[in-house]
Design a protein around this motif. Structure first.
Motif, PDB file in Angstrom:
ATOM      1  N   VAL A  45      53.396  39.596  -3.167  1.00  0.00           N
ATOM      2  CA  VAL A  45      52.396  40.485  -3.104  1.00  0.00           C
ATOM      3  C   VAL A  45      51.185  39.989  -2.638  1.00  0.00           C
ATOM      4  O   VAL A  45      50.695  38.711  -3.233  1.00  0.00           O
ATOM      5  CB  VAL A  45      52.476  41.538  -4.440  1.00  0.00           C
ATOM      6  N   PRO A  46      50.325  40.668  -1.756  1.00  0.00           N
ATOM      7  CA  PRO A  46      48.904  40.018  -1.573  1.00  0.00           C
ATOM      8  C   PRO A  46      48.146  39.904  -3.019  1.00  0.00           C
ATOM      9  O   PRO A  46      48.117  40.935  -3.766  1.00  0.00           O
ATOM     10  CB  PRO A  46      48.317  41.077  -0.608  1.00  0.00           C
ATOM     11  N   SER A  47      47.501  38.941  -2.995  1.00  0.00           N
ATOM     12  CA  SER A  47      46.583  38.717  -4.066  1.00  0.00           C
ATOM     13  C   SER A  47      45.265  39.311  -4.256  1.00  0.00           C
ATOM     14  O   SER A  47      44.289  39.533  -4.964  1.00  0.00           O
ATOM     15  CB  SER A  47      46.304  37.163  -4.373  1.00  0.00           C
ATOM     16  N   TYR A  48      45.017  40.102  -3.065  1.00  0.00           N
ATOM     17  CA  TYR A  48      43.862  41.073  -2.711  1.00  0.00           C
ATOM     18  C   TYR A  48      44.213  42.327  -2.534  1.00  0.00           C
ATOM     19  O   TYR A  48      45.321  42.653  -2.014  1.00  0.00           O
ATOM     20  CB  TYR A  48      43.186  40.351  -1.455  1.00  0.00           C
ATOM     21  N   PRO A  49      43.258  43.321  -2.434  1.00  0.00           N
ATOM     22  CA  PRO A  49      43.567  44.709  -2.299  1.00  0.00           C
ATOM     23  C   PRO A  49      43.320  44.901  -0.865  1.00  0.00           C
ATOM     24  O   PRO A  49      42.744  44.383  -0.195  1.00  0.00           O
ATOM     25  CB  PRO A  49      42.261  45.415  -3.127  1.00  0.00           C
ATOM     26  N   PRO A  50      43.501  46.104  -0.384  1.00  0.00           N
ATOM     27  CA  PRO A  50      43.186  46.507   0.983  1.00  0.00           C
ATOM     28  C   PRO A  50      41.483  46.460   1.207  1.00  0.00           C
ATOM     29  O   PRO A  50      40.781  46.657   0.237  1.00  0.00           O
ATOM     30  CB  PRO A  50      43.604  47.962   1.323  1.00  0.00           C
ATOM     31  N   PRO A  51      41.030  46.386   2.469  1.00  0.00           N
ATOM     32  CA  PRO A  51      39.634  46.321   2.357  1.00  0.00           C
ATOM     33  C   PRO A  51      39.003  47.693   2.162  1.00  0.00           C
ATOM     34  O   PRO A  51      39.704  48.763   2.236  1.00  0.00           O
ATOM     35  CB  PRO A  51      39.437  45.911   3.936  1.00  0.00           C
ATOM     36  N   PRO A  52      37.604  47.561   1.794  1.00  0.00           N
ATOM     37  CA  PRO A  52      36.982  48.889   1.219  1.00  0.00           C
ATOM     38  C   PRO A  52      37.100  50.276   2.532  1.00  0.00           C
ATOM     39  O   PRO A  52      37.255  51.015   2.042  1.00  0.00           O
ATOM     40  CB  PRO A  52      35.711  48.325   1.101  1.00  0.00           C
ATOM     41  N   ASP A  53      36.897  49.719   3.704  1.00  0.00           N
ATOM     42  CA  ASP A  53      36.993  50.618   4.826  1.00  0.00           C
ATOM     43  C   ASP A  53      38.463  51.229   4.857  1.00  0.00           C
ATOM     44  O   ASP A  53      38.630  52.526   5.121  1.00  0.00           O
ATOM     45  CB  ASP A  53      36.519  50.174   5.976  1.00  0.00           C
ATOM     46  N   LEU A  54      39.537  50.789   4.666  1.00  0.00           N
ATOM     47  CA  LEU A  54      40.722  51.120   4.573  1.00  0.00           C
ATOM     48  C   LEU A  54      40.973  52.242   3.416  1.00  0.00           C
ATOM     49  O   LEU A  54      41.505  53.157   3.183  1.00  0.00           O
ATOM     50  CB  LEU A  54      41.866  50.267   4.690  1.00  0.00           C
ATOM     51  N   ILE A  55      40.480  51.731   2.278  1.00  0.00           N
ATOM     52  CA  ILE A  55      40.578  52.536   1.121  1.00  0.00           C
ATOM     53  C   ILE A  55      39.921  53.846   1.431  1.00  0.00           C
ATOM     54  O   ILE A  55      40.405  54.960   0.875  1.00  0.00           O
ATOM     55  CB  ILE A  55      40.079  51.898   0.080  1.00  0.00           C
ATOM     56  N   GLU A  56      38.714  53.883   1.944  1.00  0.00           N
ATOM     57  CA  GLU A  56      37.896  55.182   2.214  1.00  0.00           C
ATOM     58  C   GLU A  56      38.656  55.805   3.305  1.00  0.00           C
ATOM     59  O   GLU A  56      38.692  57.363   2.966  1.00  0.00           O
ATOM     60  CB  GLU A  56      36.354  54.510   2.623  1.00  0.00           C
ATOM     61  N   HIS A  57      39.206  55.433   4.238  1.00  0.00           N
ATOM     62  CA  HIS A  57      39.984  55.984   5.243  1.00  0.00           C
ATOM     63  C   HIS A  57      41.189  56.784   4.488  1.00  0.00           C
ATOM     64  O   HIS A  57      41.299  58.017   4.737  1.00  0.00           O
ATOM     65  CB  HIS A  57      40.577  54.913   6.258  1.00  0.00           C
ATOM     66  N   LEU A  58      41.590  56.041   3.763  1.00  0.00           N
ATOM     67  CA  LEU A  58      42.770  56.730   3.032  1.00  0.00           C
ATOM     68  C   LEU A  58      42.201  57.837   2.005  1.00  0.00           C
ATOM     69  O   LEU A  58      42.912  59.017   1.759  1.00  0.00           O
ATOM     70  CB  LEU A  58      43.641  55.758   1.853  1.00  0.00           C
ATOM     71  N   ALA A  59      41.391  57.800   1.488  1.00  0.00           N
ATOM     72  CA  ALA A  59      40.479  58.841   0.563  1.00  0.00           C
ATOM     73  C   ALA A  59      40.245  59.891   1.293  1.00  0.00           C
ATOM     74  O   ALA A  59      40.339  61.049   0.914  1.00  0.00           O
ATOM     75  CB  ALA A  59      39.121  58.022  -0.083  1.00  0.00           C
ATOM     76  N   ALA A  60      39.782  59.934   2.445  1.00  0.00           N
ATOM     77  CA  ALA A  60      39.230  60.748   3.571  1.00  0.00           C
ATOM     78  C   ALA A  60      40.826  61.585   3.851  1.00  0.00           C
ATOM     79  O   ALA A  60      40.491  62.749   4.013  1.00  0.00           O
ATOM     80  CB  ALA A  60      38.524  60.509   4.580  1.00  0.00           C
ATOM     81  N   ALA A  61      41.779  60.835   4.012  1.00  0.00           N
ATOM     82  CA  ALA A  61      42.973  61.247   4.456  1.00  0.00           C
ATOM     83  C   ALA A  61      43.519  62.200   3.591  1.00  0.00           C
ATOM     84  O   ALA A  61      44.447  63.426   4.024  1.00  0.00           O
ATOM     85  CB  ALA A  61      43.961  60.169   5.094  1.00  0.00           C
ATOM     86  N   VAL A  62      43.588  61.981   2.243  1.00  0.00           N
ATOM     87  CA  VAL A  62      43.805  62.743   1.178  1.00  0.00           C
ATOM     88  C   VAL A  62      43.663  64.318   1.145  1.00  0.00           C
ATOM     89  O   VAL A  62      44.115  65.024   0.653  1.00  0.00           O
ATOM     90  CB  VAL A  62      43.634  62.004  -0.117  1.00  0.00           C
TER      91      VAL A  62
END
Length: 391
Positions: A45-62
């Motif tokens: 598994v990656p040792s890092y999370p998705p980048p902030p802009d991808l997380i924001e994109h998912l938050a909007a998609a929800v």
């Protein structure tokens, strides 16, 4: 009879338990001191999370009602198109969306590919050490896994002549993983071409898992198979968006093959999950469209981490590095004991979680797999010190 359980298909009795769950049981319920925390090099598994802009994109998609509905069975058309364009660029070929299916992770891509190719009593060639989920699925379906011998002197690249000898009238496919899991080995383009030619000459499929392709260095394609106009008759490529965009929990991968083969796969996908998770598909699409610089940065970081592990093994005498690449290091342990006992001891005495070679097939008791991508570069000296301290 009271307490009786449903009858389980006999083949499932031959399937090994999930490897990661078995390893996590070694440390379940334990507390680890701050000065010696658990270092988990078991699961990729990656040792890092998705980048902030991808997380924001998912938050909007929800908040979009359409994000909570089924997509097309073979995936969002926009994602199929974008992934085909991405692969066309990577392999300097033309791969239209009609040849792309989106799946619920690469494991599902493998499962439906094999189920479309083979049935109980058939056989599939599988190099050792193998990715354990591949072997588990073959066993679950009653399909014989014909092992290709492990060759430590080549870093784990399988032998073409042996493969040719093992193919019989029940063989339906050759499975290769490059960059490899568990060894990290990167198969040279000429090797992949030779296996493609062998599969084509025998009328069987070459199933090529390229989950870790995004972590290859250099500008040249990993192979030229997609430039061959006959590739749809032989090649089935599998891939995962999970590692490259840090989306392991969203379960999104792909299967690239001929449209006719995808028509058969579509039937299986419709029965299993109908479609890959909608939000995961949207995340993968965003990644393809916007995250190339972020991916390149992570690639460079993981390359530096791999170099640090390589230097670490070179500086000591006890553990022998057999192969390293992309996400994994495959090492020969220095003990007169099975790999399972060594891995359990590392967990118990060094707070270091790794997987024994025996989880990856026959004849692997002398080895341990380290998923070095899980650890930051700063942790490498600590990992090496704990390996050196193991008794």
């Amino acid at each position: 009879m009271a307490g009786a359980e449903p009858r389980v298909m006999a083949w499932l009795g031959t399937v090994e338990p999930p490897a990661i769950a078995a390893a996590r049981a070694w440390v379940a319920g334990r507390a680890f001191p701050a000065e010696r925390p658990l270092i988990d090099l078991a699961q990729a598994v990656p040792s890092y999370p998705p980048p902030p802009d991808l997380i924001e994109h998912l938050a909007a998609a929800v908040r979009d009602p359409a994000a909570h509905r089924y997509t097309e069975i073979l995936g969002l058309p926009s994602l199929r198109e974008a992934h085909g364009a991405h692969l066309s660029d990577v392999y300097q070929a033309s791969i239209p969306a009609s040849h792309v299916a989106i799946t619920a992770g690469c494991n599902q891509a493998f499962c439906v590919a094999i189920q479309a190719l083979a049935q109980a009593g058939d056989s599939v060639l599988l190099p050792t050490p193998w990715y354990f989920n591949h072997k588990m699925w073959l066993d679950a379906l009653g399909i014989e896994a014909r092992p290709l011998s492990f060759r430590p002197d080549t870093g784990g690249v399988p032998d073409l002549a042996e493969a040719a000898r093992l193919i019989n009238d029940r063989t339906r496919a050759i499975v290769l993983v490059s960059p490899n899991n568990p060894t990290g080995a990167i198969y040279p383009p000429a090797v992949l071409r030779a296996f493609f030619d062998l599969a084509q000459s025998r009328g069987i499929a070459l199933v090529l898992d390229e989950t870790y392709k995004d972590f290859l260095r250099g500008d040249q394609p990993a192979h030229d198979l997609f430039t061959d106009p006959t590739w749809p008759g032989t090649l089935i490529q599998l891939y995962s968006f999970s590692k490259v965009f840090a989306l392991t929990g969203h379960r999104v991968g792909s299967l690239v093959a001929s449209p006719g083969f995808l028509a058969a796969v579509e039937k299986l996908l419709d029965c299993i999950a109908i479609c890959a998770p909608n939000l995961g598909q949207r995340a993968a699409l965003y990644g393809l469209q916007h995250l190339a610089p972020w991916v390149a940065s992570n690639r460079a970081e993981l390359s530096a981490r791999a170099a640090a592990f390589r230097d670490g093994f070179a500086a000591q005498q006890r553990w022998q590095l057999i192969s390293l690449g992309a996400y994994f290091a495959y090492v020969r342990h220095p003990f007169d004991a099975p790999g399972l006992a060594v891995a359990e001891r590392l967990a118990a005495t060094q707070n270091l979680l790794a997987l024994p070679g025996s989880f990856f097939g026959v004849g692997q008791d002398a080895y341990v797999r380290l998923a070095f991508a899980n650890a930051a570069a700063a942790a490498v000296p600590d990992v090496m010190a704990r390996l050196d301290a193991a008794a």
